[in-house]
Scaffold this motif. Sequence first.
Motif, PDB file in Angstrom:
ATOM      1  N   ARG A 122       0.612  -1.291   0.052  1.00  0.00           N
ATOM      2  CA  ARG A 122       0.317   0.367   0.171  1.00  0.00           C
ATOM      3  C   ARG A 122       1.063   1.467  -0.012  1.00  0.00           C
ATOM      4  N   CYS A 123       2.185   1.060   0.279  1.00  0.00           N
ATOM      5  CA  CYS A 123       3.594   2.430   0.426  1.00  0.00           C
ATOM      6  C   CYS A 123       3.693   2.471  -0.924  1.00  0.00           C
ATOM      7  N   ARG A 134       4.563   3.238  10.950  1.00  0.00           N
ATOM      8  CA  ARG A 134       3.094   3.245  10.629  1.00  0.00           C
ATOM      9  C   ARG A 134       3.185   4.797   9.966  1.00  0.00           C
ATOM     10  N   LYS A 135       3.533   5.260   9.211  1.00  0.00           N
ATOM     11  CA  LYS A 135       3.171   6.253   8.196  1.00  0.00           C
ATOM     12  C   LYS A 135       1.639   6.143   7.519  1.00  0.00           C
ATOM     13  N   ASP A 136       0.576   7.681   7.182  1.00  0.00           N
ATOM     14  CA  ASP A 136       0.053   7.007   6.438  1.00  0.00           C
ATOM     15  C   ASP A 136       0.298   6.661   5.061  1.00  0.00           C
ATOM     16  N   PRO A 137       0.176   5.385   4.603  1.00  0.00           N
ATOM     17  CA  PRO A 137      -0.113   4.948   3.630  1.00  0.00           C
ATOM     18  C   PRO A 137       0.525   5.567   2.286  1.00  0.00           C
ATOM     19  N   VAL A 138      -0.659   6.411   1.918  1.00  0.00           N
ATOM     20  CA  VAL A 138      -0.592   7.626   1.068  1.00  0.00           C
ATOM     21  C   VAL A 138       0.853   8.663   1.034  1.00  0.00           C
ATOM     22  N   VAL A 139       0.637   8.574   2.392  1.00  0.00           N
ATOM     23  CA  VAL A 139       1.992   9.940   2.551  1.00  0.00           C
ATOM     24  C   VAL A 139       3.018   9.200   1.887  1.00  0.00           C
TER      25      VAL A 139
END
Length: 424
Positions: free
Chosen positions: A333-334, A388-393
């Motif tokens: 997802r990342c 666990r940073k936002d995958p979009v970022v």
Amino acid sequence: MDEVMDIRRMAMENNDLFGSSLPMIASENVMGPIATEMLISDFEHRYAEGKPGERYYQGCRYVDEVERKAVELGLRLFACGYINVQIVSGTLANLAAFSAFAQPGDVMTALDTNAGAHISHQRIGAAGIRGLKVVHYPYDMESLNIDVDASVRLIREEKPKIVLLGQSLFLFPLPVRELSEAAREVGAKVIYDGAHVLGLIAGKRFQDPLKEGADVLTGSTHKTFPGPQGGIILGNLDEKDAKRMDSAVFPGLVSNHHLHRLAALAVTLAEEVHFGEAYADQIVRNAKAFAQRMHELGFTVLGEHMGFTQSHQIAIDVKALGGGTEIADLLERCGIIVNKNMLPYDDPKKPKNPSGLRIGVQELTRCGMREREMERVAELFKEAAMDRKDPVVVRKEVNEIRRGYRRVRYCFNEWDPYKYVKLV
Ligand SMILES: Cc1ncc(COP(=O)(O)O)c(C=O)c1O
């Protein structure tokens, strides 16, 4: 027509996906432009059963020349006396070798899947299809390798017809010399499955199994060896064994040998003669740099006391972070594409949620990344799997770094293989 366009759209989106992600599956790679051209040449449409000059079909003038060239380049690159360029995959290369040198009911010694072996080495794969009884080598957790003394004893007791070496999770060279000596005592053939490390062997940055005592080296031609999807068989065989090997391939397992693949292989062999050492050298440097940075960032990287790796691969234990399945999915997802993998202490009967990830740097290396970029990639792993940073970022950061590294190097003409080429 709608269905055709739908399929084309999926292929285009797949190009975009891989061109904007960090592809780190250890068994994949991208080809140079001339090798790629071969795949859509007219060779794709043709048949050429048999050997150059002795075909069962007319119209083989040019494919004969290409095949002779591939043979000559392969023998030169791997410095050996036998080659077969007609086998169309690594699995079939193994099956051909099993068929040439063992009969149903014979014993073959090999590693188990949790110790990194490939499915084709097992009863449920090609070995079982040939009817072989597979006996596993004892494994040493400390050295992450075959337990040499116990395996020599095993070979003497079991008297196998084939001593198989080679792995899919392949971090360190294997004890080819020691096991080959035991194999000779019992009259077994030594087959080294170099599917993963073929490009490193070609580039002289890994053990050379044929120099260390193996009779046969089988491989895939699309992993660290950056050619078309396909197989290859190399070796030092006398005339009788060479004939057995050849007939196991044709007419045994292959009718036509996919001539576009053959031409792309010939081009890649020629490029490996020129660029193979530099490419293999950078792969191994990158793998070590990546492993070191992952370790510094707090990941559990296997093989710390041995420098983590001597190949293109790195293995990490992510059990404490959620397990191989969860983390591989999160990384995808990342925009980081890796595969979950069993580690040597996992139960081989439960492959669905293993403790580890297997990571390969060969494709990013081919696209020009070096040690500095590898360190940055390791930091992206941390942002994704630990912070666990936002995958979009994270995906945006992945896109950013990838943008500068899409062109294939280590071949005569650079190009961007992720850009979709439309013919109509
Ligand atoms: C050690 C090993 N041998 C053989 C193979 C099979 O190769 P292919 O996909 O070319 O059939 C693989 C595939 O990943 C492998 O890891």
